[in-house]
Scaffold this motif. Sequence first.
Motif, PDB file in Angstrom:
ATOM      1  N   GLU A 199      35.583  36.242  41.825  1.00  0.00           N
ATOM      2  CA  GLU A 199      37.011  36.509  41.984  1.00  0.00           C
ATOM      3  C   GLU A 199      37.850  35.678  41.010  1.00  0.00           C
ATOM      4  N   ASN A 200      37.415  34.458  40.738  1.00  0.00           N
ATOM      5  CA  ASN A 200      38.114  33.632  39.746  1.00  0.00           C
ATOM      6  C   ASN A 200      38.070  34.288  38.371  1.00  0.00           C
ATOM      7  N   TYR A 201      36.901  34.819  38.016  1.00  0.00           N
ATOM      8  CA  TYR A 201      36.751  35.450  36.711  1.00  0.00           C
ATOM      9  C   TYR A 201      37.432  36.806  36.673  1.00  0.00           C
ATOM     10  N   GLU A 202      37.487  37.474  37.831  1.00  0.00           N
ATOM     11  CA  GLU A 202      38.216  38.739  37.925  1.00  0.00           C
ATOM     12  C   GLU A 202      39.679  38.530  37.522  1.00  0.00           C
ATOM     13  N   GLU A 203      40.272  37.448  37.976  1.00  0.00           N
ATOM     14  CA  GLU A 203      41.671  37.159  37.653  1.00  0.00           C
ATOM     15  C   GLU A 203      41.856  36.956  36.145  1.00  0.00           C
ATOM     16  N   GLU A 204      40.904  36.292  35.511  1.00  0.00           N
ATOM     17  CA  GLU A 204      40.961  36.102  34.061  1.00  0.00           C
ATOM     18  C   GLU A 204      40.933  37.446  33.330  1.00  0.00           C
TER      19      GLU A 204
END
Length: 232
Positions: free
Chosen positions: A182-187
């Motif tokens: 989810e952190n990388y999804e935001e990026e």
Amino acid sequence: MGTDEKKDDTFSIVRHTHKSLTEGLTGIISSKSQEWFLSIGYLLQRTRASDFLATFLKEWGKYREKGRIPDDYLETEQHKECLQEILDYLDRALPDEITFNVLKKIFIVASTENLTTRESLLPQHYIRIIRKISSGAVLTLSTTYHIFKEEIAQNICQRCSAIEWLDKIAERSGLLYPQLVENYEEELIKHKLITDRLNQDVQGRIMAENNRLTSFGLSLCAYIENYEYVAE
């Protein structure tokens, strides 16, 4: 067509950079103990950069030997900008294998001129966008693309909940935890490589066309996929 290393400015520049890194590492190792202690982080960074450059030199040489890269391409602005971006990445960043391998692939694909011409600005922008995102985001993007291709081949309906999307990326990428993905999804959303979650149906499922890849994200991934490893 054989490679004349004396005429290949790219080979000379990268080899000189690699030599300078090696000599710098030797100097650090032979320095006083206090300087050694203060230089450990820098030493590790330079060691990795040196290893990546050695790999790059080897692959570049094979492409040149097999005539895959036109001689006059080396004088193009596109080539010089892409090479500068890669060397700057190794000089300024904490280099990692995932990111560097993608940068190298974009650079080599551009050099062959199979997908883009030397006048195109896309290779430079592809490299810059990869530099902006983390290695975890690069891995998430790559996994998203591979799942997209599999689902297209199997004619699977590309609609799922946000949680389902995170779960399948976490499992296939090896990241394991949906919360991490989810952190990388935001990026990836921030840099317009995948779509956001706003387009949902009444059941809360994402309209996951192209497995959420935007046209730009799809273009970038397809470009990277065009890279071919050249055997000895």
